[in-house]
Design a protein around this motif. Structure first.
Motif, short mmCIF file in Angstrom:
data_model
loop_
_atom_site.label_atom_id
_atom_site.label_comp_id
_atom_site.label_asym_id
_atom_site.label_seq_id
_atom_site.Cartn_x
_atom_site.Cartn_y
_atom_site.Cartn_z
N GLN A 127 42.80 46.17 43.21
CA GLN A 127 42.19 44.88 43.50
C GLN A 127 42.21 44.66 45.00
O GLN A 127 43.10 45.16 45.71
N LYS A 128 41.24 43.91 45.50
CA LYS A 128 41.08 43.75 46.94
C LYS A 128 42.35 43.27 47.64
O LYS A 128 42.69 43.78 48.72
N PRO A 129 43.09 42.30 47.09
CA PRO A 129 44.29 41.85 47.81
C PRO A 129 45.33 42.95 48.01
O PRO A 129 46.18 42.85 48.88
N PHE A 130 45.30 44.00 47.15
CA PHE A 130 46.32 45.04 47.19
C PHE A 130 45.79 46.36 47.73
O PHE A 130 46.42 47.41 47.54
N SER A 131 44.64 46.33 48.40
CA SER A 131 44.02 47.59 48.84
C SER A 131 44.93 48.40 49.76
O SER A 131 44.90 49.63 49.74
N ALA A 132 45.76 47.73 50.56
CA ALA A 132 46.67 48.46 51.45
C ALA A 132 47.79 49.16 50.69
O ALA A 132 48.48 50.02 51.25
N ARG A 196 36.48 46.26 34.99
CA ARG A 196 36.37 44.99 35.71
C ARG A 196 36.14 43.87 34.71
O ARG A 196 35.18 43.91 33.93
N ARG A 197 37.00 42.88 34.72
CA ARG A 197 36.81 41.72 33.85
C ARG A 197 35.56 40.95 34.27
O ARG A 197 35.32 40.74 35.47
N PRO A 198 34.79 40.47 33.30
CA PRO A 198 33.57 39.72 33.64
C PRO A 198 33.86 38.44 34.42
O PRO A 198 33.02 38.00 35.21
N ASP A 199 35.04 37.86 34.23
CA ASP A 199 35.36 36.59 34.88
C ASP A 199 36.13 36.76 36.19
O ASP A 199 36.55 35.77 36.79
N LEU A 200 36.28 37.98 36.68
CA LEU A 200 37.10 38.21 37.87
C LEU A 200 36.37 37.72 39.12
O LEU A 200 35.22 38.08 39.36
N PRO A 201 37.04 36.89 39.93
CA PRO A 201 36.40 36.40 41.16
C PRO A 201 36.01 37.54 42.09
O PRO A 201 36.69 38.57 42.15
N VAL A 202 34.94 37.34 42.82
CA VAL A 202 34.47 38.36 43.77
C VAL A 202 35.56 38.70 44.78
O VAL A 202 35.69 39.85 45.22
N SER A 203 36.37 37.72 45.15
CA SER A 203 37.41 37.94 46.16
C SER A 203 38.48 38.93 45.70
O SER A 203 39.25 39.42 46.52
N LEU A 204 38.55 39.22 44.40
CA LEU A 204 39.52 40.18 43.88
C LEU A 204 38.90 41.53 43.56
O LEU A 204 39.61 42.51 43.33
N GLN A 205 37.59 41.60 43.52
CA GLN A 205 36.92 42.83 43.12
C GLN A 205 37.04 43.91 44.19
O GLN A 205 37.00 43.63 45.38
N CYS A 206 37.19 45.15 43.71
CA CYS A 206 37.36 46.27 44.63
C CYS A 206 36.38 47.40 44.27
O CYS A 206 35.38 47.58 44.93
N ASP A 207 36.68 48.13 43.18
CA ASP A 207 35.83 49.27 42.83
C ASP A 207 35.60 49.42 41.33
O ASP A 207 35.23 50.49 40.86
N GLY A 208 35.81 48.35 40.58
CA GLY A 208 35.57 48.40 39.13
C GLY A 208 36.79 48.79 38.32
O GLY A 208 36.71 48.87 37.10
N ARG A 209 37.92 48.99 38.98
CA ARG A 209 39.16 49.37 38.27
C ARG A 209 40.21 48.27 38.37
O ARG A 209 41.41 48.54 38.31
N GLU A 210 39.81 47.04 38.48
CA GLU A 210 40.74 45.95 38.79
C GLU A 210 41.68 45.59 37.65
O GLU A 210 42.76 45.05 37.88
N SER A 211 41.29 45.85 36.42
CA SER A 211 42.12 45.50 35.26
C SER A 211 42.33 46.74 34.39
O SER A 211 41.50 47.66 34.39
#
Length: 219
Positions: A127-132, A196-211
């Motif tokens: 997820q984008k917040p954890f990309s590092a 990727r969950r359908p309801d996941l905010p754009v700010s959390l999206q990364c590459d389709g493997r978020e959940s």
């Protein structure tokens, strides 16, 4: 909204012979849907206020099929062996330590009747917040670290604007860890994938493997 994983839980729960457990039910999105499908549901949450609001929102015709249990999983939640038809845990397991996950899977494996199913949705490192953190996660995974996704201090890896809304520590999960837990506790994996969950905010999206989604059955 119900996620695709939760919708599968609701469909299965409607035909379950035994009661089903909704862990971390909050205000009861999945619980209410399962009740409407005809299931007997035990709703669990840490918050008595959440569960009280859930009870108030249940249609009178369904109220007799609802039981609520306040407490922290797995420490405060107990059932007799083979007394549950299904367990649903949406966005719950990534708040647990490795030890709690191990205890939780052991408990669920005891509680489920043969043929009963576990439905899990959780956050991943992707997820984008954890990309590092992804590089560190992949290094740990390659080295065989038992809990590679445990992040004791999220702020050490993320400066995301939503960081203040997150807990200090998270257990970001992936398919290898969940597959191992199922194998160790006698559960058969039926579905295990990143999505990727359908309801996941754009700010959390990364590459389709978020959940990560898991459906496993008791042998």
């Amino acid at each position: 909204e119900l996620s695709p994983l939760s919708r599968q839980f609701v469909e299965f729960a409607g035909s379950a012979r035994l009661p089903v457990l909704d862990l971390g039910a909050a205000f009861g999105t999945a619980t209410l849907a399962a009740l409407a499908a005809g299931a007997r549901v035990i709703a669990n949450d840490l918050s008595e206020e959440h569960l009280a609001e859930l009870v108030e929102s249940v249609p009178a015709a369904d109220a007799w099929r609802l039981e609520v249990k306040t407490g922290r999983f797995p420490r405060h939640i107990h059932f007799e062996p083979e007394t549950l038809g299904a367990v649903h845990a949406s966005n719950v397991f990534h708040f647990l330590t490795g030890r709690q996950l191990n205890e939780g899977f052991a408990a669920i494996a005891r509680w489920l009747s043969p043929g009963g199913k576990l439905f899990v949705q959780a956050s991943t490192p992707f997820q984008k917040p954890f990309s590092a953190f992804i590089t560190e996660y992949e290094r740990r995974l390659a080295e065989g670290v038992r809990w590679p996704g445990w992040v004791e201090k999220i702020a050490a890896y993320s400066t995301h604007r939503q960081l203040g809304q997150m807990p200090g520590a998270l257990h970001l999960l992936d398919t290898p860890v969940l597959a191992r837990l199922c194998e160790e506790h006698g559960l058969t994996v039926e579905r295990l994938e990143l999505y990727r969950r359908p309801d996941l905010p754009v700010s959390l999206q990364c590459d389709g493997r978020e959940s990560v989604a898991l459906i496993a059955s008791r042998r």
